[in-house]
Enzyme design. Structure first.
Site, mmCIF file in Angstrom:
data_model
loop_
_atom_site.group_PDB
_atom_site.id
_atom_site.type_symbol
_atom_site.label_atom_id
_atom_site.label_comp_id
_atom_site.label_asym_id
_atom_site.label_seq_id
_atom_site.Cartn_x
_atom_site.Cartn_y
_atom_site.Cartn_z
ATOM 1 N N HIS A 207 -0.195 -7.579 1.729
ATOM 2 C CA HIS A 207 -1.135 -6.742 0.971
ATOM 3 C C HIS A 207 -0.614 -6.333 -0.413
ATOM 4 O O HIS A 207 -1.314 -6.463 -1.411
ATOM 5 C CB HIS A 207 -1.496 -5.493 1.778
ATOM 6 C CG HIS A 207 -2.515 -4.632 1.097
ATOM 7 N ND1 HIS A 207 -3.788 -5.086 0.808
ATOM 8 C CD2 HIS A 207 -2.449 -3.366 0.620
ATOM 9 C CE1 HIS A 207 -4.469 -4.125 0.199
ATOM 10 N NE2 HIS A 207 -3.675 -3.073 0.072
ATOM 11 N N ASP B 42 -3.115 -10.504 5.100
ATOM 12 C CA ASP B 42 -3.111 -9.127 4.625
ATOM 13 C C ASP B 42 -3.354 -8.235 5.836
ATOM 14 O O ASP B 42 -4.357 -8.381 6.527
ATOM 15 C CB ASP B 42 -4.226 -8.946 3.579
ATOM 16 C CG ASP B 42 -4.215 -7.586 2.908
ATOM 17 O OD1 ASP B 42 -3.881 -6.588 3.579
ATOM 18 O OD2 ASP B 42 -4.576 -7.506 1.718
ATOM 19 N N SER C 187 -5.614 -3.206 -4.211
ATOM 20 C CA SER C 187 -6.185 -2.507 -3.070
ATOM 21 C C SER C 187 -7.302 -1.553 -3.513
ATOM 22 O O SER C 187 -8.283 -1.998 -4.105
ATOM 23 C CB SER C 187 -5.064 -1.772 -2.327
ATOM 24 O OG SER C 187 -5.504 -1.255 -1.101
ATOM 25 N N MET C 188 -7.164 -0.231 -3.286
ATOM 26 C CA MET C 188 -8.181 0.692 -3.797
ATOM 27 C C MET C 188 -8.191 0.677 -5.324
ATOM 28 O O MET C 188 -9.213 0.984 -5.943
ATOM 29 C CB MET C 188 -7.947 2.109 -3.280
ATOM 30 C CG MET C 188 -9.043 3.091 -3.713
ATOM 31 S SD MET C 188 -8.854 4.740 -3.020
ATOM 32 C CE MET C 188 -7.539 5.413 -4.068
#
Length: 253
Positions: A227, A197, A100-101
């Site tokens: 996700h 996601d 993700s980030m």
């Protein structure tokens, strides 16, 4: 503004992790509002394979969402850069992966440090249209949680129960900066993307694949995870394919 970090101890299972191994290192980064818990199974597997592994805790994460509210994207960058420096002191070859980030930060590092040998972004974020309206929002202060988007029953991500709007504004800045410089990435890339996601649109990974300048790049679709794929059904596929990717790269050098 006073530093509330002192009031909020690091949660159990959210501590940074370090495993010393060979001269080949892997930096492993967790995501937005999450913690190192989401990446520890990968970190352990890579350490068992003999690699030196660093899993930094991003500033403001793994404590309390009010703590995160006071951190900015430069703080998160500094957290992964600190981990990168720790690896550089021990390794001469470094790979970077993140969820993700954490994937966004992986891309950031590859843009800034061309000596990185390869990257493995997992459901990385460079644009999330749903967040855009919050760029100039004054209210509310907090949104609902975004963690634990996991298909596998009974598995929970250690993530915040609220999302600070100020932090959303910060990740928007980070994504914009990273997206604008994707063409600077030339190292080999193995990109994981979940077909379904509910946090980061899968088209992000396609965009990353198309815009990076790497000649050696692959897009791997995961059909059985949402996700937080690192804790989902495709966890083993991520581990196996990442180790195979690194072995291939090491074989070329």
């Amino acid at each position: 503004m006073e530093d509330r970090a002192l009031q909020y101890p690091v949660l159990k299972d959210a501590q940074p992790f370090y495993f010393e191994g060979s001269h080949v290192g892997i930096l492993v980064s967790h995501g937005f509002t999450g913690s190192t818990q989401s990446m520890l199974p990968l970190g352990r597997a890579y350490a068992e394979a003999g690699y030196t592994v660093c899993g930094p805790r991003l500033k403001g994460h793994g404590t309390h969402y009010e703590d995160m509210e006071q951190s900015n994207y430069q703080d998160w960058v500094a957290s992964v850069e600190e981990g990168y420096q720790w690896l550089k002191e021990r390794c001469d070859t470094i790979y970077v992966t993140g969820l993700s980030m954490g994937g966004t930060l992986t891309l950031y590092l590859a843009e800034k440090y061309p000596e990185i040998k390869g990257i493995i972004p997992i459901n990385a974020a460079v644009e999330i249209p749903e967040m855009e309206p919050l760029k100039d929002a004054a209210e509310p202060r907090f949104l609902d949680a975004i963690g634990s988007d996991i298909k596998k029953e009974g598995v929970l991500e250690l993530a915040y129960e609220k999302t600070p709007v100020q932090s959303v504004k910060e990740i928007l800045k980070l994504m914009e900066e990273v997206k604008d410089q994707l063409d600077r990435i030339t190292c080999p890339a193995f990109i994981f993307v979940s077909e379904e996601d509910h946090v980061v649109p899968p088209l992000n990974s396609q965009l990353i694949f198309e815009r990076i300048s790497s000649e050696d790049k692959e897009l791997f679709y995961m059909s059985d995870s949402y996700h937080v794929a690192t804790l989902d059904h495709d966890q083993e596929a991520i581990i196996e394919n990442t180790l195979a990717f690194i072995q291939r790269q090491l074989g070329k050098s």
